[in-house]
Design a protein around this motif. Sequence first.
Motif, PDB file in Angstrom:
ATOM      1  N   VAL A 130      17.868  29.775  29.972  1.00  5.04           N
ATOM      2  CA  VAL A 130      19.323  29.761  29.801  1.00  5.04           C
ATOM      3  C   VAL A 130      19.710  30.680  28.646  1.00  5.04           C
ATOM      4  CG1 VAL A 130      21.320  28.355  29.185  1.00  5.04           C
ATOM      5  CG2 VAL A 130      19.588  27.453  30.745  1.00  5.04           C
ATOM      6  N   ASP A 131      20.559  31.657  28.947  1.00  5.45           N
ATOM      7  CA  ASP A 131      21.149  32.552  27.957  1.00  5.45           C
ATOM      8  C   ASP A 131      22.624  32.718  28.340  1.00  5.45           C
ATOM      9  OD1 ASP A 131      21.317  34.440  30.055  1.00  5.45           O
ATOM     10  OD2 ASP A 131      19.467  35.436  29.459  1.00  5.45           O
ATOM     11  N   PRO A 132      23.411  33.481  27.581  1.00  7.02           N
ATOM     12  CA  PRO A 132      24.836  33.569  27.938  1.00  7.02           C
ATOM     13  C   PRO A 132      25.105  34.020  29.377  1.00  7.02           C
ATOM     14  CG  PRO A 132      24.528  34.335  25.706  1.00  7.02           C
ATOM     15  CD  PRO A 132      23.151  34.095  26.256  1.00  7.02           C
TER      16      PRO A 132
ATOM     17  N   VAL B 110      20.385  23.232  28.354  1.00  6.01           N
ATOM     18  CA  VAL B 110      19.305  23.249  27.375  1.00  6.01           C
ATOM     19  C   VAL B 110      18.959  24.702  27.100  1.00  6.01           C
ATOM     20  CG1 VAL B 110      16.911  22.595  26.902  1.00  6.01           C
ATOM     21  CG2 VAL B 110      18.396  21.067  28.233  1.00  6.01           C
ATOM     22  N   ALA B 111      18.818  25.045  25.837  1.00  4.03           N
ATOM     23  CA  ALA B 111      18.434  26.412  25.479  1.00  4.03           C
ATOM     24  C   ALA B 111      17.543  26.371  24.251  1.00  4.03           C
ATOM     25  CB  ALA B 111      19.667  27.274  25.214  1.00  4.03           C
ATOM     26  N   GLY B 112      16.438  27.092  24.311  1.00  5.53           N
ATOM     27  CA  GLY B 112      15.528  27.179  23.183  1.00  5.53           C
ATOM     28  C   GLY B 112      15.617  28.534  22.525  1.00  5.53           C
ATOM     29  N   THR B 113      15.029  29.528  23.146  1.00  2.00           N
ATOM     30  CA  THR B 113      15.011  30.878  22.599  1.00  2.00           C
ATOM     31  C   THR B 113      16.412  31.395  22.324  1.00  2.00           C
ATOM     32  OG1 THR B 113      12.976  31.320  23.848  1.00  2.00           O
ATOM     33  CG2 THR B 113      14.188  33.231  22.999  1.00  2.00           C
ATOM     34  N   ALA B 114      17.344  31.131  23.237  1.00  4.78           N
ATOM     35  CA  ALA B 114      18.705  31.674  23.095  1.00  4.78           C
ATOM     36  C   ALA B 114      19.446  31.075  21.910  1.00  4.78           C
ATOM     37  CB  ALA B 114      19.501  31.430  24.378  1.00  4.78           C
TER      38      ALA B 114
ATOM     39  N   PHE C 113      17.648  29.624  19.031  1.00  2.00           N
ATOM     40  CA  PHE C 113      16.879  29.755  17.795  1.00  2.00           C
ATOM     41  C   PHE C 113      16.571  31.198  17.405  1.00  2.00           C
ATOM     42  CE2 PHE C 113      16.163  25.298  18.769  1.00  2.00           C
ATOM     43  CZ  PHE C 113      16.233  24.716  17.509  1.00  2.00           C
ATOM     44  N   ARG C 114      16.895  32.160  18.253  1.00  2.00           N
ATOM     45  CA  ARG C 114      16.630  33.543  17.851  1.00  2.00           C
ATOM     46  C   ARG C 114      17.538  33.937  16.683  1.00  2.00           C
ATOM     47  NH1 ARG C 114      18.950  35.106  23.051  1.00  2.00           N
ATOM     48  NH2 ARG C 114      16.847  35.725  23.690  1.00  2.00           N
ATOM     49  N   GLY C 115      16.972  34.688  15.757  1.00  2.00           N
ATOM     50  CA  GLY C 115      17.759  35.212  14.647  1.00  2.00           C
ATOM     51  C   GLY C 115      17.787  34.333  13.411  1.00  2.00           C
ATOM     52  N   GLY C 116      17.212  33.137  13.487  1.00  2.00           N
ATOM     53  CA  GLY C 116      17.177  32.262  12.325  1.00  2.00           C
ATOM     54  C   GLY C 116      18.451  31.464  12.137  1.00  2.00           C
ATOM     55  N   PRO C 117      18.456  30.523  11.171  1.00  2.00           N
ATOM     56  CA  PRO C 117      19.568  29.579  11.000  1.00  2.00           C
ATOM     57  C   PRO C 117      20.940  30.209  10.861  1.00  2.00           C
ATOM     58  CG  PRO C 117      17.691  28.871   9.699  1.00  2.00           C
ATOM     59  CD  PRO C 117      17.329  30.232  10.253  1.00  2.00           C
ATOM     60  N   ASP C 118      21.033  31.379  10.252  1.00  2.00           N
ATOM     61  CA  ASP C 118      22.348  32.012  10.096  1.00  2.00           C
ATOM     62  C   ASP C 118      22.964  32.411  11.442  1.00  2.00           C
ATOM     63  OD1 ASP C 118      22.182  31.724   7.377  1.00  2.00           O
ATOM     64  OD2 ASP C 118      21.524  33.780   6.991  1.00  2.00           O
ATOM     65  N   ALA C 119      22.131  32.519  12.473  1.00  2.00           N
ATOM     66  CA  ALA C 119      22.618  32.950  13.788  1.00  2.00           C
ATOM     67  C   ALA C 119      22.873  31.782  14.735  1.00  2.00           C
ATOM     68  CB  ALA C 119      21.605  33.903  14.434  1.00  2.00           C
ATOM     69  N   TYR C 120      22.464  30.577  14.365  1.00  2.00           N
ATOM     70  CA  TYR C 120      22.501  29.468  15.320  1.00  2.00           C
ATOM     71  C   TYR C 120      23.923  29.166  15.806  1.00  2.00           C
ATOM     72  CZ  TYR C 120      17.675  28.425  13.862  1.00  2.00           C
ATOM     73  OH  TYR C 120      16.332  28.481  13.581  1.00  2.00           O
TER      74      TYR C 120
ATOM     75  N   ASP D   4      26.563  31.152  16.033  1.00  2.00           N
ATOM     76  CA  ASP D   4      27.010  32.203  16.968  1.00  2.00           C
ATOM     77  C   ASP D   4      26.286  32.083  18.303  1.00  2.00           C
ATOM     78  OD1 ASP D   4      28.809  33.287  15.172  1.00  2.00           O
ATOM     79  OD2 ASP D   4      27.403  34.813  14.434  1.00  2.00           O
ATOM     80  N   ASN D   5      25.001  31.760  18.273  1.00  2.00           N
ATOM     81  CA  ASN D   5      24.241  31.622  19.508  1.00  2.00           C
ATOM     82  C   ASN D   5      24.775  30.470  20.364  1.00  2.00           C
ATOM     83  OD1 ASN D   5      22.611  33.700  18.592  1.00  2.00           O
ATOM     84  ND2 ASN D   5      20.936  32.372  17.931  1.00  2.00           N
ATOM     85  N   ILE D   6      25.101  29.361  19.713  1.00  2.00           N
ATOM     86  CA  ILE D   6      25.635  28.217  20.444  1.00  2.00           C
ATOM     87  C   ILE D   6      27.031  28.536  20.996  1.00  2.00           C
ATOM     88  CG2 ILE D   6      26.495  25.844  20.160  1.00  2.00           C
ATOM     89  CD1 ILE D   6      24.083  25.359  18.297  1.00  2.00           C
ATOM     90  N   ARG D   7      27.836  29.214  20.188  1.00  2.00           N
ATOM     91  CA  ARG D   7      29.180  29.601  20.655  1.00  2.00           C
ATOM     92  C   ARG D   7      29.092  30.520  21.866  1.00  2.00           C
ATOM     93  NH1 ARG D   7      30.866  29.302  15.154  1.00  2.00           N
ATOM     94  NH2 ARG D   7      30.111  31.404  14.742  1.00  2.00           N
ATOM     95  N   ALA D   8      28.104  31.419  21.865  1.00  2.00           N
ATOM     96  CA  ALA D   8      27.946  32.354  22.990  1.00  2.00           C
ATOM     97  C   ALA D   8      27.617  31.603  24.279  1.00  2.00           C
ATOM     98  CB  ALA D   8      26.859  33.374  22.672  1.00  2.00           C
ATOM     99  N   LEU D   9      26.790  30.570  24.179  1.00  2.00           N
ATOM    100  CA  LEU D   9      26.466  29.761  25.356  1.00  2.00           C
ATOM    101  C   LEU D   9      27.669  28.954  25.815  1.00  2.00           C
ATOM    102  CD1 LEU D   9      22.950  28.468  24.266  1.00  2.00           C
ATOM    103  CD2 LEU D   9      23.397  30.099  26.092  1.00  2.00           C
ATOM    104  N   ARG D  10      28.355  28.323  24.852  1.00  2.00           N
ATOM    105  CA  ARG D  10      29.508  27.501  25.203  1.00  2.00           C
ATOM    106  C   ARG D  10      30.625  28.374  25.767  1.00  2.00           C
ATOM    107  NH1 ARG D  10      29.583  22.648  23.004  1.00  2.00           N
ATOM    108  NH2 ARG D  10      28.739  23.299  21.009  1.00  2.00           N
ATOM    109  N   GLY D  11      30.764  29.573  25.241  1.00  2.00           N
ATOM    110  CA  GLY D  11      31.812  30.477  25.696  1.00  2.00           C
ATOM    111  C   GLY D  11      31.588  31.010  27.089  1.00  2.00           C
ATOM    112  N   ALA D  12      30.325  30.893  27.559  1.00  2.00           N
ATOM    113  CA  ALA D  12      30.044  31.350  28.926  1.00  2.00           C
ATOM    114  C   ALA D  12      30.855  30.563  29.944  1.00  2.00           C
ATOM    115  CB  ALA D  12      28.557  31.218  29.224  1.00  2.00           C
TER     116      ALA D  12
END
Length: 221
Positions: free
Chosen positions: A181-183, A198-202, A204-211, A213-221
């Motif tokens: 699962v990715d955007p 459920v998303a793992g790599t999508a 956790f990539r980029g470290g805590p500062d990116a989490y 934005d990564n979650i927003r990108a999935l939710r925004g899909a």
Amino acid sequence: MPALPVRIAPSILSADFAKLGEEVRAIDAAGADWIHIDVMDGHFVPNISFGPAVMKSVRGVTTKPFDVHLMISPVDAYLDAFAEAGADCITVHYEAGPHIHRSLQHIKGLGKRAGVVLCPGTPAKMLDYLLDTVDLVLVMSVNPGFGGQHFIPSQLKKIAAVRKMIDQTGRAIDLEVDGGVDPDTARQCIDAGADALVAGTAVFRGGPDAYADNIRALRGA
């Protein structure tokens, strides 16, 4: 289409295990709805992750629901241990024990939400006599056992079929998708009827500062 808002459940299988408590706190703060915990036994799937003791060790760092996916067989002997360790929802594979209905009844008897998993080769029809019992259906869009796999497009048809079956029950049953699962694939899953991802790599990539934005990108899909 799903009636509930889309929930994002980061899989801690992709977290830094050396900082697991910090990672759980970070995805909580970043907007995770559930914490997805993939439990693998090296028998039912070709990998080993962690057991109830590790899960219990991070239960105190978040109040978010623990969405526990048991990839173990036979599964029944471990249900009590994961319930006691802090699981909120326990999801088991159709093939992980001799009597799936009994397993689901046991989970409900422990006061937990009960879920059933469909592997890529498990047809939606297997749910025919289970939807009156379950709180969640998890459709695997990869073969279980490893993170970082590519999404299997044929599972979109299954997601749509399960959505139709759920809607016909009139019950509030979550339809969750796990695997690749990715955007981009998130949008396809949501369009097919999923309301939890459920998303793992999508995530956790980029470290805590990116989490976040990564979650927003999935939710925004």
